[in-house]
Design an enzyme around this catalytic site. Structure first.
Site, PDB file in Angstrom:
ATOM      1  N   THR A  11      42.782  29.170  37.202  1.00  0.00           N
ATOM      2  CA  THR A  11      42.845  30.624  37.074  1.00  0.00           C
ATOM      3  C   THR A  11      44.232  31.173  37.405  1.00  0.00           C
ATOM      4  O   THR A  11      44.410  32.390  37.449  1.00  0.00           O
ATOM      5  CB  THR A  11      41.797  31.305  37.978  1.00  0.00           C
ATOM      6  N   ILE A  13      47.527  32.285  39.543  1.00  0.00           N
ATOM      7  CA  ILE A  13      47.604  32.978  40.829  1.00  0.00           C
ATOM      8  C   ILE A  13      46.878  34.305  40.680  1.00  0.00           C
ATOM      9  O   ILE A  13      47.377  35.233  40.055  1.00  0.00           O
ATOM     10  CB  ILE A  13      49.060  33.188  41.277  1.00  0.00           C
ATOM     11  N   HIS A  14      45.673  34.361  41.239  1.00  0.00           N
ATOM     12  CA  HIS A  14      44.846  35.560  41.164  1.00  0.00           C
ATOM     13  C   HIS A  14      44.845  36.252  42.525  1.00  0.00           C
ATOM     14  O   HIS A  14      45.615  35.897  43.415  1.00  0.00           O
ATOM     15  CB  HIS A  14      43.436  35.223  40.676  1.00  0.00           C
ATOM     16  N   ALA A  15      44.026  37.254  42.696  1.00  0.00           N
ATOM     17  CA  ALA A  15      44.090  38.150  43.857  1.00  0.00           C
ATOM     18  C   ALA A  15      44.001  37.450  45.214  1.00  0.00           C
ATOM     19  O   ALA A  15      44.818  37.719  46.100  1.00  0.00           O
ATOM     20  CB  ALA A  15      43.009  39.229  43.755  1.00  0.00           C
TER      21      ALA A  15
END
Length: 87
Positions: A11, A13-15
């Site tokens: 995914t 670098i997500h939140a």
């Protein structure tokens, strides 16, 4: 000082990992930046990191300038590896 990292997480670098990176970067005096696709943002800014939309297989460059730049770079690289984000 700088290091180039390849993001391997499916995914990108997500939140959640971005928050971990920002929190870790905030512990250093040095200016720490991340560069992706010719755009550079402050690694201490969650909105900046999220604005990059870093996907899987992206090559990012982490740079640091300041009194603790070596420690800062190593700490950020450690977080990326420990969170399973990249290598």
């Amino acid at each position: 000082m700088e290091r180039t990292i390849t993001i391997t997480d499916d995914t990108g670098i997500h939140a959640r990992p971005a928050t971990v990176l920002v929190n870790r970067a905030g512990g250093f005096e040095s200016d720490i930046n991340v560069e992706y696709k010719d755009k550079t943002v402050n690694l201490k800014s969650i909105m900046g990191i999220m604005s990059l939309g870093i996907p899987k297989d992206a090559q990012i460059r982490i740079t640091a300038v300041g009194s603790d730049e070596e420690d800062a770079i190593q700490a950020i690289v450690d977080v990326i590896k420990n969170e399973g984000l990249g290598e």
